[in-house]
Motif scaffolding. Structure first.
Motif, PDB file in Angstrom:
ATOM      1  N   LEU A  32     -35.875  -9.908  -4.662  1.00 37.31           N
ATOM      2  CA  LEU A  32     -35.608  -8.622  -4.000  1.00 37.31           C
ATOM      3  C   LEU A  32     -36.194  -8.556  -2.598  1.00 37.31           C
ATOM      4  O   LEU A  32     -35.765  -7.759  -1.771  1.00 37.31           O
ATOM      5  N   LYS A  33     -37.199  -9.401  -2.340  1.00 42.29           N
ATOM      6  CA  LYS A  33     -37.778  -9.412  -0.978  1.00 42.29           C
ATOM      7  C   LYS A  33     -36.990 -10.356  -0.050  1.00 42.29           C
ATOM      8  O   LYS A  33     -37.147 -10.322   1.148  1.00 42.29           O
TER       9      LYS A  33
ATOM     10  N   ARG B  83     -30.347 -14.187  -1.402  1.00 42.33           N
ATOM     11  CA  ARG B  83     -30.010 -13.557  -2.691  1.00 42.33           C
ATOM     12  C   ARG B  83     -28.654 -14.067  -3.171  1.00 42.33           C
ATOM     13  O   ARG B  83     -28.455 -14.357  -4.338  1.00 42.33           O
TER      14      ARG B  83
ATOM     15  N   VAL C 201     -32.179  -7.182 -11.426  1.00 43.07           N
ATOM     16  CA  VAL C 201     -31.834  -7.061 -10.009  1.00 43.07           C
ATOM     17  C   VAL C 201     -30.583  -6.201  -9.803  1.00 43.07           C
ATOM     18  O   VAL C 201     -30.384  -5.645  -8.731  1.00 43.07           O
TER      19      VAL C 201
ATOM     20  N   SER D 238     -29.880  -3.248 -10.857  1.00 45.01           N
ATOM     21  CA  SER D 238     -30.147  -1.837 -10.573  1.00 45.01           C
ATOM     22  C   SER D 238     -30.624  -1.636  -9.134  1.00 45.01           C
ATOM     23  O   SER D 238     -30.580  -0.540  -8.600  1.00 45.01           O
ATOM     24  N   GLN D 239     -31.094  -2.726  -8.493  1.00 49.31           N
ATOM     25  CA  GLN D 239     -31.689  -2.570  -7.151  1.00 49.31           C
ATOM     26  C   GLN D 239     -30.854  -3.165  -6.021  1.00 49.31           C
ATOM     27  O   GLN D 239     -31.120  -2.884  -4.863  1.00 49.31           O
ATOM     28  N   GLU D 240     -29.881  -4.003  -6.371  1.00 49.74           N
ATOM     29  CA  GLU D 240     -29.105  -4.681  -5.328  1.00 49.74           C
ATOM     30  C   GLU D 240     -28.252  -3.678  -4.548  1.00 49.74           C
ATOM     31  O   GLU D 240     -27.502  -2.918  -5.134  1.00 49.74           O
ATOM     32  N   LYS D 241     -28.397  -3.690  -3.207  1.00 51.64           N
ATOM     33  CA  LYS D 241     -27.654  -2.726  -2.393  1.00 51.64           C
ATOM     34  C   LYS D 241     -26.493  -3.365  -1.620  1.00 51.64           C
ATOM     35  O   LYS D 241     -25.541  -2.707  -1.256  1.00 51.64           O
TER      36      LYS D 241
ATOM     37  N   ARG E 215     -24.708   1.581 -13.823  1.00 48.55           N
ATOM     38  CA  ARG E 215     -24.695   1.392 -12.374  1.00 48.55           C
ATOM     39  C   ARG E 215     -23.387   1.958 -11.792  1.00 48.55           C
ATOM     40  O   ARG E 215     -23.366   2.576 -10.721  1.00 48.55           O
TER      41      ARG E 215
ATOM     42  N   ARG F  56     -23.625   5.699 -11.535  1.00 49.44           N
ATOM     43  CA  ARG F  56     -24.454   6.097 -10.382  1.00 49.44           C
ATOM     44  C   ARG F  56     -23.675   6.000  -9.077  1.00 49.44           C
ATOM     45  O   ARG F  56     -23.782   6.851  -8.211  1.00 49.44           O
TER      46      ARG F  56
END
Length: 295
Positions: free
Chosen positions: A44-45, A51, A84, A86-89, A127, A130
């Motif tokens: 995530l960083k 990624r 990942v 839920s956080q991937e944009k 997801r 959302r």
């Protein structure tokens, strides 16, 4: 330090395929899990390109294996990929990730790994919801992936388990069908139409009822236009579990040529028990008296 990091990361990516195939064959899942963990550590960083590389590497790994080993790897990959998700944009990475997860879920279904498949599908649906709520452009992409028709082989397997007398097998299939969302509608409609066991038809109807207006509308259309007398009887047993808005269907069934369909319709009317239904029944009694009088 990041440059060094990326270098060692690249090395890790290079080594992976050889190691993982061997380890899966040796049944060393612990070691694989730790390799995958290292791969996702700092995911995530990382930047978008990195990624994308990680997801791509996982896909290659997966595609290079035979189906049996793919299933083992799918179970190991599910957890980090869902973390990942839920956080991937980034839209491009998200598309890759979603596509890959959906592919894993269909494979898991073929191996009857329902709990893991269900977990993956529920996460994808969540997801998707959302993104819908946020009116995101990516919702459309999600929908395209999640609405792919189920693989016919997988459908057969799920249906067998859904119709099974073994409670646990059936329970897992019910959970899976619940997590598939709208894709499961045609399958569940077939069960409502054609399954002789009432308990299983009721199960299918209650799953359909969770899918809201569209599923109800589609079942009503099947009832009105695409079913035999036998199927109509089966559907009438459970139609009110899916929706109670059934005025047109009730009138249609009470006027059916088939006596058994009419009898089922009358039972349905009694279960619905509303003023509207009362009125429909009274009109029928009136016209039936007329028939008798004309004799």
């Amino acid at each position: 330090s990041l440059a060094v990091d990326e270098e060692s990361f690249d090395r890790l990516l290079e080594q992976m395929p050889k190691e993982v195939g061997d380890l899966l064959l040796e049944g060393d899942e612990k070691e694989i899990t730790s390799i995958i963990k290292r791969l996702f550590h700092g995911y995530l960083k990382s930047n978008t390109q990195m990624r994308q590389k990680v997801i791509g590497r996982c896909q290659h790994l997966f595609e290079d294996l035979n189906t049996g080993l793919q299933n083992q790897l799918a179970k190991i990959l599910a957890k980090p990929l869902l973390l990942v998700l839920s956080q991937e944009k980034d839209p491009a990475v998200l598309r890759e990730l979603t596509n890959f997860l959906y592919r894993l879920s269909t494979l898991l279904v073929q191996f009857a790994e329902y709990p893991v498949a269900t977990q993956v599908l529920l996460h994808l649906q969540r997801r998707y919801r959302r993104l819908l709520e946020a009116k995101s452009d990516q919702a459309k992409m999600f929908e395209e992936i999640l609405m792919k028709p189920l693989d016919p082989k997988a459908q057969e397997l799920i249906l067998q388990d859904f119709q099974s007398n073994e409670t646990l097998r059936q329970q897992k299939a019910v959970q899976l069908l619940g997590s598939l969302g709208k894709v499961a509608s045609p399958l569940l409609t077939e069960v409502v139409k054609g399954e002789s066991d009432l308990r299983i038809r009721q199960l299918a109807a209650s799953l359909l009822s969770q899918q809201g207006y569209e599923a109800a509308k589609s079942l009503k259309r099947v009832f009105m236009l695409e079913s035999t007398a036998e199927e109509r009887r089966q559907i009438l047993d459970v139609l009110d579990s899916v929706t109670r808005d059934l005025k047109a269907e009730l009138v249609n069934a009470l006027d059916d040529d088939n006596e058994q369909v009419r009898a089922k319709a009358f039972k349905l009317a009694r279960r619905l028990n509303t003023d509207d239904v009362e009125k429909i029944l009274l009109e029928r009694t009136g016209s039936m008296k007329g028939e008798v009088a004309a004799d």
